[in-house]
Design an enzyme around this catalytic site. Sequence first.
Site, mmCIF file in Angstrom:
data_model
loop_
_atom_site.group_PDB
_atom_site.id
_atom_site.type_symbol
_atom_site.label_atom_id
_atom_site.label_comp_id
_atom_site.label_asym_id
_atom_site.label_seq_id
_atom_site.Cartn_x
_atom_site.Cartn_y
_atom_site.Cartn_z
ATOM 1 N N GLN A 1 -8.223 43.441 45.385
ATOM 2 C CA GLN A 1 -7.564 44.216 44.218
ATOM 3 C C GLN A 1 -6.285 43.669 43.455
ATOM 4 O OE1 GLN A 1 -6.613 47.833 45.891
ATOM 5 N NE2 GLN A 1 -8.672 48.516 46.127
ATOM 6 N N GLU B 1 10.205 27.658 16.243
ATOM 7 C CA GLU B 1 9.661 28.703 15.307
ATOM 8 C C GLU B 1 10.347 29.969 15.223
ATOM 9 O OE1 GLU B 1 7.185 27.214 12.802
ATOM 10 O OE2 GLU B 1 6.991 25.286 13.785
ATOM 11 N N GLY B 2 11.310 30.204 15.540
ATOM 12 C CA GLY B 2 12.115 31.621 15.773
ATOM 13 C C GLY B 2 11.868 31.921 17.202
ATOM 14 N N GLY C 1 10.020 30.357 4.360
ATOM 15 C CA GLY C 1 8.614 30.586 3.856
ATOM 16 C C GLY C 1 7.638 29.583 4.550
ATOM 17 N N CYS C 2 8.138 28.499 4.832
ATOM 18 C CA CYS C 2 7.077 27.355 5.567
ATOM 19 C C CYS C 2 7.096 28.195 7.245
ATOM 20 C CB CYS C 2 7.722 26.154 5.784
ATOM 21 S SG CYS C 2 8.108 25.348 4.168
ATOM 22 N N GLU D 1 18.712 21.395 13.621
ATOM 23 C CA GLU D 1 19.972 20.379 13.663
ATOM 24 C C GLU D 1 20.388 20.897 15.485
ATOM 25 O OE1 GLU D 1 22.874 20.756 10.722
ATOM 26 O OE2 GLU D 1 21.363 20.110 9.313
ATOM 27 N N GLY E 1 12.062 18.604 8.698
ATOM 28 C CA GLY E 1 13.426 18.690 9.421
ATOM 29 C C GLY E 1 14.361 19.780 8.696
ATOM 30 N N TRP F 1 14.702 17.913 17.506
ATOM 31 C CA TRP F 1 13.477 18.615 17.937
ATOM 32 C C TRP F 1 12.460 18.571 16.740
ATOM 33 C CZ3 TRP F 1 14.566 18.964 22.575
ATOM 34 C CH2 TRP F 1 15.697 19.093 23.061
#
Lengths: 258, 389
Positions: free
Chosen positions: B283, B367-368, B241-242, B137, B134, B166
């Site tokens: 093609q 994740e970014g 870091g995670c 937000e 978590g 999410w």
Amino acid sequence: MKILVCLKQVPHKDARLEIGSDGTWIKEDGIKFEINDYDNYALEEALRLKDAGEAEVVVATIGPDRVTQSLRTALGMGADRAIHVWDDSLANADSLGIAKVLAAVAKEENFDVVFCGLMSDDSNYAMVGPMLAQLLDIPHVTAVVKTDFENGAVKVEKELEGGTLEVSQVPLPCLLAVQTGINEVRYASLKGIMQAKKKPLDKKALSDIGLDGAAVAPKLSIEKIYTPPKGEGANLLSGSADEIATQMVGKIKELGLL
Amino acid sequence: MPFEALDFYRIDDDLASEERLVRDTVRAFVEKEFLPCVVEHVRQDGSFPFELVPKIAELGLFGANLQGYGCAGMNSVAYGLIMQELERGDSGLRSFASVQGGLVMFPIHTYGSEEQKERWLPALAQGKAIGCFGLTEPDFGSNPGGMLTRAVRDGDRWILNGTKRWITNGTISDVAVVWAQTENDIQGFLVKKDFDGFEARDMKGKFSLRGSITSELFLQDVAVPESNRLPNVSGLKGPLGCLNQARYGIAWGAVGAALACFDEALRYSKERIIFDRPLAGFQLAQQKLAWMATEITKAQLLVLRLGRLKDQGKLHHSMVSMAKMNNVDIALRIARMARDMLGANGIVDDYCAMRHMVNLETVRTYEGTHDIHTLILGRELTGLAAFEG
């Protein structure tokens, strides 16, 4: 109990095969290999005996460096140690040559059971198992679909033609050549794969097991392999479904197939 | 015909035998156990084949790169190959393993107390406990530092208040790693599902990642013992870091989705006859296939090098950003292109391209986001941050 499982590495079932330039085998460069499917079931049957109690499972194979991967797979699935025999003179070995090498490996230790696959997916001879049993002078059963070990013997079900089964009681030591589908083959777990790196994998030359090139020289050699040419005997029927059925019945009677 | 993974540059030759073995094992598992059931779960929004969890755990796929506590201790390349093969199946399957391993087990393993590790890691590795992460937000996604969730110290416990959105696997989790702002800095807490005031609800109506559970977490005066706080980290570097772990896995996973789409498009275009000849002979089709194969090969080389750097301890987080950004981007473009080549067939779930395509829209965002990773790279190159207020 001490169990030997004989494995063969064969071209991956999804590999796209091409005939090699000398026309006697396939091109091996760039294709993937895997454990012969029949042998997977043989290995699983051995591993189940190990799971059920005290058993050491040794896997053995013959082949060039690439077969190490299959031995590692077997160790990852749970086999205790592996034996890898290779000599360039074995490149064209026939079934008897292979059986002699495996027999020499088996004679170095006292195995209670030798498991093989019924046949190999690539060459389909189904001979190594019975030959190996003869060389070891132990009883064997092929096309094994069920095993039940008890009191130094094994009750074996063997598949016959037309779905019939044959049951026999075989004393140990013995050799069992296993049919596919007799169990559900496990995956090598990640932990198993990590442990497999530390398990013993003995590489042996022919001289290590008291053999030489002459002893395993092939008596059978492959003349050529080829894709069968397209046949010309097809007879295409046309018309309505009824007409085609009538023609078909006529044809079957004409050929005396009924 | 079964799946064939493109390996145009014989990258296989650079893998160790146990790396190949891991890859082939997971590939066989996905082929045999997961793919036959994925479509039925995708048809129901927010559904995952839970019956596979014990099998996934038995294979050792949860936290496979962690050492000890019942984890397999694989290297980073083997871990990456696992993610690749899982996402070849579906991004939802890879997300499940990513969250459990990279976002729940990793922080407990890295920032947790010995007692927390003993309590949770073996259970999470065995799939007997499920976890969620978590951080995000409703109003704070790319800017997690602005989070509103608060933790206030009250004797030997903390009182947490806030909402997380999410959250993959929120409603089925036994434990949530919740990040909250304290008086001083951001701290991580292990919130058990049965704590009073904690509630998780499913989020419905997703077009994407339908074979995955997405939830919202509500924390109202949840009392969390101090012993459940992750003691060995503080500040945003904890959650980041995670995320770096999980992003690393995504960079590999995207290759898997791209391989699936490419394989399908190549196969289809060779079999599909239009104007009396195979589509693959035109093609425009060849241009698409050649582009896909080139981009996949580049992506494969990127992640393999990234993995080797990670194992040598030479990884910088901006390198992970480059791989996540690039590989998800090309995977999404390949999925769209494959869908296009399949024509009308491409819009039904008999084929995988569109399922991967809509999944990858999420993967591009979570994740970014693609844009944030672009700006992380921009900051790394110029020394100037373009996304801070």
